[in-house]
Design a protein around this motif. Structure first.
Motif, mmCIF file in Angstrom:
data_model
loop_
_atom_site.group_PDB
_atom_site.id
_atom_site.type_symbol
_atom_site.label_atom_id
_atom_site.label_comp_id
_atom_site.label_asym_id
_atom_site.label_seq_id
_atom_site.Cartn_x
_atom_site.Cartn_y
_atom_site.Cartn_z
ATOM 1 N N GLN B 35 0.734 -1.187 -0.076
ATOM 2 C CA GLN B 35 -0.127 -0.116 -0.051
ATOM 3 C C GLN B 35 0.929 1.461 -0.010
ATOM 4 O O GLN B 35 2.045 1.097 0.540
ATOM 5 N N TYR B 37 0.897 5.556 1.200
ATOM 6 C CA TYR B 37 -0.033 6.479 1.903
ATOM 7 C C TYR B 37 0.611 7.821 1.715
ATOM 8 O O TYR B 37 1.815 7.817 1.483
ATOM 9 N N GLN B 39 0.847 11.637 3.187
ATOM 10 C CA GLN B 39 0.749 12.498 4.393
ATOM 11 C C GLN B 39 1.241 13.824 4.262
ATOM 12 O O GLN B 39 2.392 14.078 3.977
ATOM 13 N N SER B 43 -1.351 16.399 8.798
ATOM 14 C CA SER B 43 -2.733 15.716 8.577
ATOM 15 C C SER B 43 -2.322 14.224 8.727
ATOM 16 O O SER B 43 -1.019 13.700 8.788
ATOM 17 N N ALA B 44 -3.588 13.454 9.031
ATOM 18 C CA ALA B 44 -3.271 12.096 9.032
ATOM 19 C C ALA B 44 -2.936 11.235 7.781
ATOM 20 O O ALA B 44 -3.383 12.052 6.805
ATOM 21 N N PRO B 45 -2.284 10.334 7.483
ATOM 22 C CA PRO B 45 -2.038 9.545 6.169
ATOM 23 C C PRO B 45 -3.498 9.141 5.658
ATOM 24 O O PRO B 45 -4.402 9.048 6.159
ATOM 25 N N THR B 47 -4.889 6.900 2.114
ATOM 26 C CA THR B 47 -4.261 5.762 1.197
ATOM 27 C C THR B 47 -4.442 6.106 -0.410
ATOM 28 O O THR B 47 -5.445 6.742 -0.757
ATOM 29 N N TYR B 90 4.564 7.069 2.056
ATOM 30 C CA TYR B 90 5.003 6.018 2.539
ATOM 31 C C TYR B 90 4.530 4.634 2.020
ATOM 32 O O TYR B 90 3.303 4.542 1.719
ATOM 33 N N PHE B 101 6.527 -0.613 7.512
ATOM 34 C CA PHE B 101 6.315 0.795 6.994
ATOM 35 C C PHE B 101 7.795 0.971 6.277
ATOM 36 O O PHE B 101 8.599 0.658 6.900
ATOM 37 N N GLY B 103 10.469 3.871 5.358
ATOM 38 C CA GLY B 103 10.919 5.162 6.221
ATOM 39 C C GLY B 103 10.356 6.440 5.734
ATOM 40 O O GLY B 103 10.312 7.432 6.325
#
Lengths: 112, 110
Positions: B35, B37, B39, B43-45, B47, B90, B101, B103
């Protein structure tokens, strides 16, 4: 719409405890594994813990094993993270994650 | 256990195409879905790619994902770059029931 809302963060002294909650809506909560992921200030994403859909299996990162406990109440559509023996390095935004959906996060600050 | 390695940063001009790599240290990249993401600061990540190459509804088709078994890596490609694409990205895969995850890669659109 899938929603995850975390709560319970705040300032706590080293060695203290805190319980985070994640209220879920918009999907069948009891059908999904759930995760906690954290992000220290200015750092990347770090997996913390996971729990199976029925709560029968739990997983922890080595950094929190023995100090954090993940649990869920499927009747309340709520995920928990009980954190104890907190350290400065646990300071982070804690996110509740379901598959592809993230909550907005709750900030935990460990400081004297 | 395995690690996912991403470049620390990439930069490109608006309208161009950029590719961010994510290399798996051991085991096959094809063994578990990847996946991606996005960000943005504060804010939050969210998808942008799931299951290697699937886009959630609402994500523009400028975003695409792929895996390459020969290099044991996954890639996120963003075409027609816009300034709003500037963010951290990410990659994430699974190790048994846990999340792994990368880095993170800071994308600068200048």
């Amino acid at each position: 719409e899938v929603q995850l809302v975390e709560s319970g963060g705040g300032l706590v002294q080293p060695g203290g405890s805190l319980r985070l909650s994640c209220s879920a809506s918009g999907f069948t909560f009891s059908s999904y594994a759930m995760h906690w992921v954290r992000q220290a200030p200015g750092k990347g994403l770090e997996y913390v813990s996971a729990i199976s859909s029925n709560g029968g299996s739990t997983y922890y990162a080595d950094s929190v094993k023995g100090r954090f406990t993940i649990s869920r109440d499927n009747s309340k559509n709520t995920l928990y993270l009980q954190m104890s023996s907190l350290r400065a390095e646990d300071t982070a935004v804690y996110y509740c994650v379901k598959a592809l959906t993230w909550g907005q996060g709750t900030l935990v600050t460990v400081s004297s | 256990n395995f690690m996912l390695t991403q470049p620390h940063s990439v930069s490109e001009s608006p309208g161009k195409t950029v590719t961010i790599s994510c290399t798996r240290s051991s085991g096959s990249i094809a063994s578990n879905y990847v996946q991606w993401y996005q960000q943005r600061p504060g804010s939050a990540p969210t998808t942008v790619i799931y299951e290697d190459n699937q886009r959630p509804s609402g994500v523009p088709d400028r975003f695409s994902g792929s895996i390459d078994s020969s290099s044991n890596s996954a890639s996120l490609t963003i075409s027609g770059l816009k300034t709003e694409d500037e963010a951290d990205y990410y990659c994430q895969s699974y190790d048994s029931s846990t999340l792994v995850f990368g880095g993170g890669t800071k994308l600068t659109v200048l």
